[in-house]
Structure formats: C-alpha cells, structure tokens
Enzyme design. Structure first.
Site, PDB file in Angstrom:
ATOM      1  N   GLY A  12      -8.400 -44.699 -24.650  1.00  0.00           N
ATOM      2  CA  GLY A  12      -9.757 -44.300 -25.007  1.00  0.00           C
ATOM      3  C   GLY A  12     -10.188 -43.032 -24.284  1.00  0.00           C
ATOM      4  N   ASP A  13     -11.340 -42.499 -24.698  1.00  0.00           N
ATOM      5  CA  ASP A  13     -11.936 -41.314 -24.080  1.00  0.00           C
ATOM      6  C   ASP A  13     -11.051 -40.075 -24.175  1.00  0.00           C
ATOM      7  OD1 ASP A  13     -14.060 -42.954 -23.388  1.00  0.00           O
ATOM      8  OD2 ASP A  13     -13.192 -43.458 -21.449  1.00  0.00           O
ATOM      9  N   LYS A  16     -12.295 -37.968 -28.878  1.00  0.00           N
ATOM     10  CA  LYS A  16     -12.433 -38.193 -30.321  1.00  0.00           C
ATOM     11  C   LYS A  16     -13.747 -37.618 -30.857  1.00  0.00           C
ATOM     12  CE  LYS A  16     -11.936 -42.600 -29.388  1.00  0.00           C
ATOM     13  NZ  LYS A  16     -11.500 -42.551 -27.986  1.00  0.00           N
ATOM     14  N   LYS A  18     -15.626 -35.148 -29.798  1.00  0.00           N
ATOM     15  CA  LYS A  18     -15.596 -33.681 -29.910  1.00  0.00           C
ATOM     16  C   LYS A  18     -14.849 -33.266 -31.170  1.00  0.00           C
ATOM     17  CE  LYS A  18     -13.444 -29.486 -28.459  1.00  0.00           C
ATOM     18  NZ  LYS A  18     -13.061 -28.467 -27.523  1.00  0.00           N
ATOM     19  N   GLY A  40     -18.102 -44.462 -26.287  1.00  0.00           N
ATOM     20  CA  GLY A  40     -19.004 -43.374 -25.911  1.00  0.00           C
ATOM     21  C   GLY A  40     -18.314 -42.100 -26.351  1.00  0.00           C
ATOM     22  N   HIS A  41     -18.785 -41.493 -27.424  1.00  0.00           N
ATOM     23  CA  HIS A  41     -18.134 -40.307 -27.976  1.00  0.00           C
ATOM     24  C   HIS A  41     -19.004 -39.080 -27.701  1.00  0.00           C
ATOM     25  CE1 HIS A  41     -15.580 -42.858 -30.988  1.00  0.00           C
ATOM     26  NE2 HIS A  41     -15.400 -43.183 -29.731  1.00  0.00           N
ATOM     27  N   ARG A 143     -15.764 -67.353 -37.726  1.00  0.00           N
ATOM     28  CA  ARG A 143     -16.492 -67.579 -38.982  1.00  0.00           C
ATOM     29  C   ARG A 143     -17.898 -68.145 -38.775  1.00  0.00           C
ATOM     30  NH1 ARG A 143     -11.364 -70.592 -41.423  1.00  0.00           N
ATOM     31  NH2 ARG A 143     -11.671 -71.584 -39.410  1.00  0.00           N
ATOM     32  N   GLN A 222     -12.125 -46.388 -29.035  1.00  0.00           N
ATOM     33  CA  GLN A 222     -11.154 -46.826 -28.016  1.00  0.00           C
ATOM     34  C   GLN A 222      -9.828 -46.082 -28.235  1.00  0.00           C
ATOM     35  OE1 GLN A 222     -13.091 -49.771 -29.650  1.00  0.00           O
ATOM     36  NE2 GLN A 222     -14.470 -48.822 -28.223  1.00  0.00           N
ATOM     37  N   SER A 297     -18.291 -42.403 -20.348  1.00  0.00           N
ATOM     38  CA  SER A 297     -19.445 -41.924 -21.133  1.00  0.00           C
ATOM     39  C   SER A 297     -20.420 -43.063 -21.427  1.00  0.00           C
ATOM     40  CB  SER A 297     -18.975 -41.358 -22.474  1.00  0.00           C
ATOM     41  OG  SER A 297     -17.910 -40.487 -22.302  1.00  0.00           O
ATOM     42  N   THR A 298     -19.957 -44.309 -21.373  1.00  0.00           N
ATOM     43  CA  THR A 298     -20.825 -45.445 -21.678  1.00  0.00           C
ATOM     44  C   THR A 298     -21.330 -46.101 -20.404  1.00  0.00           C
ATOM     45  OG1 THR A 298     -19.729 -45.820 -23.775  1.00  0.00           O
ATOM     46  CG2 THR A 298     -20.885 -47.709 -22.855  1.00  0.00           C
TER      47      THR A 298
HETATM   48  P1  GDP Z   1     -14.091 -40.091 -26.746  1.00  0.00           P
HETATM   49  O1  GDP Z   1     -14.551 -41.451 -26.371  1.00  0.00           O
HETATM   50  O2  GDP Z   1     -12.664 -40.081 -27.190  1.00  0.00           O
HETATM   51  O3  GDP Z   1     -14.982 -39.416 -27.738  1.00  0.00           O
HETATM   52  O4  GDP Z   1     -14.132 -39.227 -25.413  1.00  0.00           O
HETATM   53  P2  GDP Z   1     -15.341 -39.194 -24.336  1.00  0.00           P
HETATM   54  O5  GDP Z   1     -16.459 -38.443 -24.917  1.00  0.00           O
HETATM   55  O6  GDP Z   1     -15.618 -40.547 -23.817  1.00  0.00           O
HETATM   56  O7  GDP Z   1     -14.646 -38.432 -23.139  1.00  0.00           O
HETATM   57  C1  GDP Z   1     -14.136 -37.156 -23.260  1.00  0.00           C
HETATM   58  C2  GDP Z   1     -14.837 -36.261 -22.230  1.00  0.00           C
HETATM   59  O8  GDP Z   1     -14.116 -35.050 -22.090  1.00  0.00           O
HETATM   60  C3  GDP Z   1     -16.228 -35.866 -22.636  1.00  0.00           C
HETATM   61  O9  GDP Z   1     -17.016 -35.709 -21.493  1.00  0.00           O
HETATM   62  C4  GDP Z   1     -16.025 -34.513 -23.328  1.00  0.00           C
HETATM   63  O10 GDP Z   1     -17.165 -33.676 -23.282  1.00  0.00           O
HETATM   64  C5  GDP Z   1     -14.916 -33.943 -22.497  1.00  0.00           C
HETATM   65  N1  GDP Z   1     -13.986 -33.056 -23.189  1.00  0.00           N
HETATM   66  C6  GDP Z   1     -13.538 -33.133 -24.464  1.00  0.00           C
HETATM   67  N2  GDP Z   1     -12.596 -32.179 -24.671  1.00  0.00           N
HETATM   68  C7  GDP Z   1     -12.467 -31.500 -23.525  1.00  0.00           C
HETATM   69  C8  GDP Z   1     -11.619 -30.428 -23.094  1.00  0.00           C
HETATM   70  O11 GDP Z   1     -10.779 -29.922 -23.829  1.00  0.00           O
HETATM   71  N3  GDP Z   1     -11.753 -30.006 -21.789  1.00  0.00           N
HETATM   72  C9  GDP Z   1     -12.647 -30.575 -20.939  1.00  0.00           C
HETATM   73  N4  GDP Z   1     -12.703 -30.099 -19.701  1.00  0.00           N
HETATM   74  N5  GDP Z   1     -13.464 -31.592 -21.310  1.00  0.00           N
HETATM   75  C10 GDP Z   1     -13.354 -32.042 -22.574  1.00  0.00           C
HETATM   76  P1  IMO Z   2     -14.151 -44.791 -26.569  1.00  0.00           P
HETATM   77  O1  IMO Z   2     -14.340 -44.997 -28.066  1.00  0.00           O
HETATM   78  C1  IMO Z   2     -12.426 -46.227 -22.855  1.00  0.00           C
HETATM   79  C2  IMO Z   2     -12.251 -50.549 -22.275  1.00  0.00           C
HETATM   80  C3  IMO Z   2     -13.118 -51.153 -21.203  1.00  0.00           C
HETATM   81  C4  IMO Z   2     -12.282 -52.355 -20.820  1.00  0.00           C
HETATM   82  C5  IMO Z   2     -11.697 -52.807 -22.154  1.00  0.00           C
HETATM   83  C6  IMO Z   2     -12.495 -53.895 -22.851  1.00  0.00           C
HETATM   84  O2  IMO Z   2     -15.264 -44.087 -25.926  1.00  0.00           O
HETATM   85  O3  IMO Z   2     -12.818 -44.187 -26.320  1.00  0.00           O
HETATM   86  P2  IMO Z   2     -14.841 -54.059 -24.084  1.00  0.00           P
HETATM   87  O4  IMO Z   2     -16.172 -53.489 -23.737  1.00  0.00           O
HETATM   88  O5  IMO Z   2     -14.296 -53.574 -25.379  1.00  0.00           O
HETATM   89  O6  IMO Z   2     -14.819 -55.542 -23.947  1.00  0.00           O
HETATM   90  O7  IMO Z   2     -13.857 -53.519 -22.921  1.00  0.00           O
HETATM   91  O8  IMO Z   2     -11.682 -51.647 -22.967  1.00  0.00           O
HETATM   92  N1  IMO Z   2     -12.976 -49.730 -23.279  1.00  0.00           N
HETATM   93  C7  IMO Z   2     -12.919 -48.396 -23.330  1.00  0.00           C
HETATM   94  N2  IMO Z   2     -12.318 -47.517 -22.515  1.00  0.00           N
HETATM   95  N3  IMO Z   2     -13.071 -45.791 -23.954  1.00  0.00           N
HETATM   96  C8  IMO Z   2     -13.664 -46.661 -24.801  1.00  0.00           C
HETATM   97  O9  IMO Z   2     -14.190 -46.286 -25.974  1.00  0.00           O
HETATM   98  C9  IMO Z   2     -13.638 -48.036 -24.476  1.00  0.00           C
HETATM   99  N4  IMO Z   2     -14.131 -49.142 -25.061  1.00  0.00           N
HETATM  100  C10 IMO Z   2     -13.709 -50.180 -24.310  1.00  0.00           C
HETATM  101  O10 IMO Z   2     -13.305 -50.270 -20.131  1.00  0.00           O
HETATM  102  O11 IMO Z   2     -11.225 -51.953 -20.001  1.00  0.00           O
HETATM  103 MG    MG Z   3     -15.475 -42.428 -24.761  1.00  0.00          MG
END
Ligand code: GDP
Ligand code: IMO
Ligand code: MG
Length: 421
Positions: A12-13, A16, A18, A40-41, A143, A222, A297-298
């Site tokens: 995750g993170d 996506k 962006k 958290g996107h 269910r 995720q 981010s969350t």
């Molecule tokens: P997602 O959950 O996949 O949408 O990713 P998140 O938003 O949770 O985490 C990605 C973090 O990296 C965010 O704070 C973005 O603003 C940041 N980010 C995305 N692309 C880049 C990059 O190429 N360079 C840097 N330094 N930060 C980035």
């Molecule tokens: P995005 O979409 C990163 C992780 C949690 C925990 C496990 C289970 O922003 O990439 P849950 O709340 O689903 O019961 O948590 O999954 N987790 C994430 N880690 N990015 C996420 O979403 C996540 N959503 C859940 O930290 O380890």
């Molecule tokens: Mg995220």
C-alpha cells in the site's frame, strides 16, 4: 473499450492517488473497486495536498465520472466529512460521483469491533487502521451486512438495529466504552446526506459505459501484499486487492480487463504489523522515512522502510498480470551513494529462492542483495533525457529482472513531477 486497472504491488501507499489523478484526463470513468476508509490516497497540485479515503482519485478532473463500486465498504460518516472537505474546491461532486447500491455499509459498531478485536490480539495485532474494515467485510461474507441500497428501504432503521444489536452483544464481552446515542446520531445524519447522491446499480452503469466505448480506469486500494488471499496472512486487509478484485468489485467480466498498471515505490514501505523481509531497522531506514516523508496518510503512523524487494514484486506481477510498471518516489533515493536491490531470499534451510515462501510469518528470511551505484543528485523537474545514468541503470536492472516495462517514473508528489516513458 477495455477497463484498465491500477493497483499497488507492495504493502500500500505506493502513490496510487497521485497517478490516478495524473492518468484521469485520459479516462471517462474512474472506479474504486475495494477497500474503504482504511485507504489514504494523496494527490498534490497547485500547491495543495488532498487526501482521499473513499472517493475515487478522478474527482478533481471535471470530465471524469467517478464510481464507488460494490466491492467497497463505505462509511457514511467519513464520506460526509470527505465531501464537506471538498466543498471549497467547486467540484461537481453531486453530478460526477456514483455510488453502488451494492457497496457494503460500515456502521459505527464495526469500528468498535475492530478496536475490540485488535486489542484482544495483544502482541499479535494486525496494526489495523481501525476503520471497521475487517468487521464490515465479515458481515458481508457472513450474509448479514447492510448495503448502501438498504438506506432507501422503509425498514432501514429496523435492519440497522438488528445488526448493531448483534454487534453490541459481542462488544459487551470486551472492555470498550462508547456513547451510543452520539454514534447513532452522527450515523443517521450521514445516511441522510448520502441519500442525496447518485446511488446506482453500478454493474449496469459500468457495463453500459464499456458498451458505449468509454475508457475506464479501475483504482485499487491497499496493495497486493495486503491481499486477503495472497498477502502475508493474517497480516493483511480483508479484501482482494488484486486485479481479480476489480472484476468482482465492479461487476466487470475478466475479458474486459485491458492494461494492468502495477505501481511500486523505488524502495519498500509497510505500515502496521507483519513480515517485511527487506525492512531496515537502522540509519538507512530512518533516512528513507525522512526523505520519503513516510508517515501514514490515514493514521499518521510512521511507515516501516526498506530496500526494494524483487521476489515479492515478481509475485505481485504474476498474480495481477501486470502489463506496465510505474515507479514512484525515485527522488527519495537521491541521497544514497549506494542502492540495494533484494534479488533473492535466503531461507532458514540455507537455500535461496526467488519465490515467496508459504511461511512468511515465522520463517527467518535473509534478503540477498545486489548493490548499484546511486545518482546522488536532485531529480526535481528533470525530463526523461536528463535522467542521471545511474537512475537509467537502476530502471534497466529492474526491467530486466521483472520482465515488464517501466513506463512512468515519479520524481515528486506533484502531478507535474512525472516522467512518461
Ligand atoms: P496511495 O495510498 O498509494 O495513494 O499513496 P499515499 O498517498 O498513501 O502515499 C504516497 C505518498 O507519497 C503521498 O504523501 C504522496 O504525496 C507522496 N508521493 C507520491 N509520489 C511521490 C514521488 O514521486 N516522490 C515523493 N517524494 N513523494 C511522492
Ligand atoms: P492505501 O490504499 C497501507 C494496512 C494496515 C494494517 C492492515 C490491515 O492508502 O494504500 P485494515 O485497516 O484494512 O484492517 O488494516 O493493512 N493497510 C494499509 N497500509 N496503505 C493502505 O491503503 C492500507 N490499508 C490498510 O496498516 O497493517
Ligand atoms: Mg495510502
């Protein structure tokens, strides 16, 4: 036209949000297919950072329709606060957002149950975001869940009371305190708010769009290593985060799937508990966290950081049928004179393997690394032909190992800091 899928290949993170925002102008429709407010996107443009949890990341593009699919678990309270936050940006949210009647509802007791189950696990806790994801998917599979379409039913209150009664009977066995009337009030306020939106039969909606030749991007939440079936179970989330999840989470037949964009960071992070073979519990890990601003981010929790892990990426590419790779956060590696790439795992029986072993949780995996020279220069505002040779070498090494082209490099959080190859 086909439905393209964009999903995370790590934990995750990956970035996506962006990239969905960057690609959205090419698409008529962006559709979230699983997960819920655990996501958290982050999107960044014009100096403003936005974090979306349940609303698809195409929402800032005025010509793009956004769908919250049936595979999503939706918390109306969080939905209301997300929409309220967006209200200052003059978006056509009411006309551009469509919510599946078959999406599962998160009720306040789901969040309480999440808390109760996590605290009962003690040292074995999952590290859940505590948004009620596991308990709401449990009710769906069991269910007995409530769905968005149910809020239109005259006996919704009755259904709600029946479900939450089941939950409170369980909660009585745990040491959890809550103010029920307050929770109930904010839930029903949010449900009234949700009723004002387009609640649709999203499977018909999306298949009509396919038939009419619209371009569609399915947005994952995720990452593949958190998938309920293929992730590091039990340290996973409760949905199918992989490409197949886009079919079940939207009602799209497999033959309609087109490109699969697999997104990964140039290194690795994980938030929450569970195995992480290349985790760096040293100064390099700290440097990655600091340079990458690796805080959830969350939840704001610090993310665990480590080098890139090719066995796990190969696994994710295989499960998802990835056709294009997108590499994020290359700029975070600017400060490293040397960059390590895990190519194999050494297992406790002394053998090396390129595969993810069944036993990840109790197996002591030692990553086997190849070291490449870092570029040690800023990547800000560079174009493809200005990329330092060491970055080109890093990309070639990964493409060669992963056998999938890397078609996009991200060099910063802003929309504009993106190199298309
Ligand atoms: P997602 O959950 O996949 O949408 O990713 P998140 O938003 O949770 O985490 C990605 C973090 O990296 C965010 O704070 C973005 O603003 C940041 N980010 C995305 N692309 C880049 C990059 O190429 N360079 C840097 N330094 N930060 C980035
Ligand atoms: P995005 O979409 C990163 C992780 C949690 C925990 C496990 C289970 O922003 O990439 P849950 O709340 O689903 O019961 O948590 O999954 N987790 C994430 N880690 N990015 C996420 O979403 C996540 N959503 C859940 O930290 O380890
Ligand atoms: Mg995220």
């Amino acid at each position: 036209m086909k439905v393209d899928v964009l999903l995370g290949l790590q934990w995750g993170d990956e970035g996506k949000g962006k990239i969905v925002d960057v690609l959205a102008p090419r698409y008529d429709v962006v559709a979230r297919f699983q997960g819920g407010p655990n996501a958290g996107h982050t999107l960044e443009f014009d100096g403003i950072k936005h974090v979306l949890h349940q609303i698809p990341s195409g929402i800032f593009r005025p010509k793009t329709k956004n769908i919250i699919g049936n595979g999503v678990v939706l918390d109306p309270i969080i939905f209301k606060s997300e929409i309220e936050k967006l209200s200052q940006f003059n978006l056509e949210v009411k006309s551009n957002l469509f919510i599946s009647k078959k999406a599962t509802l998160i009720v306040p007791t789901h969040r309480l149950l999440d808390q109760a189950y996590e605290s009962a696990k003690g040292d074995n806790k999952i590290g859940s975001t505590l948004k009620g994801i596991g308990p709401s998917y449990q009710d769906k599979i069991g269910r007995q869940g409530l769905r968005v379409g149910d809020i239109l039913s005259p006996n919704f209150i009755e259904k709600f009371k029946k479900l939450t009664h089941i939950h409170t009977e369980i909660l009585d066995k745990y040491d959890i305190t809550y103010n029920w009337s307050e929770l109930e009030k904010s839930f029903f306020d949010a449900v009234s708010f949700l009723k004002e939106f387009n609640l649709v039969d999203s499977e018909y909606f999306i298949n009509r769009e396919i038939k009419n030749g619209s371009s569609i991007l399915a947005e994952g939440a995720q990452g593949s290593l958190l998938d309920i079936d293929f992730g590091s179970y039990p340290f996973v989330t409760s949905s199918n985060t992989v490409t197949a999840g886009a079919c079940t989470g939207l009602g799209v037949a497999p033959r309609h799937i087109g490109e699969v964009y697999g997104i990964f960071k140039a290194y690795s992070t994980r938030v929450g508990s569970g195995p992480f073979p290349t985790e760096l519990l040293n100064e390099d890990g700290e440097r990655l966290r600091k340079a990458g601003n690796e805080f959830g981010s969350t939840t704001g929790r610090p993310r665990r950081c480590g080098w890139i892990d090719l066995p796990s990426l190969k696994y994710s590419i295989m499960i998802n049928g990835v056709s294009q790779l997108l590499m994020m956060k290359a700029d975070v590696l600017n400060i490293f004179p040397e960059i390590k790439i895990c190519t194999h795992y050494q297992l406790s029986n002394g053998k090396t393997s390129e595969e993810m072993p069944y036993e990840l949780v109790n197996e002591k995996i030692i990553p086997v690394y190849t070291t490449l020279k870092g570029w040690e220069t800023s990547l800000t505002n560079i174009s493809e032909n200005q990329m330092p040779i060491e970055l080109t070498q890093y990309i070639s090494f990964l493409e060669n190992e992963l056998s999938v082209p890397i078609t996009l490099i991200s060099t910063g959080p802003d929309r504009k800091q993106t190199i298309h190859r």
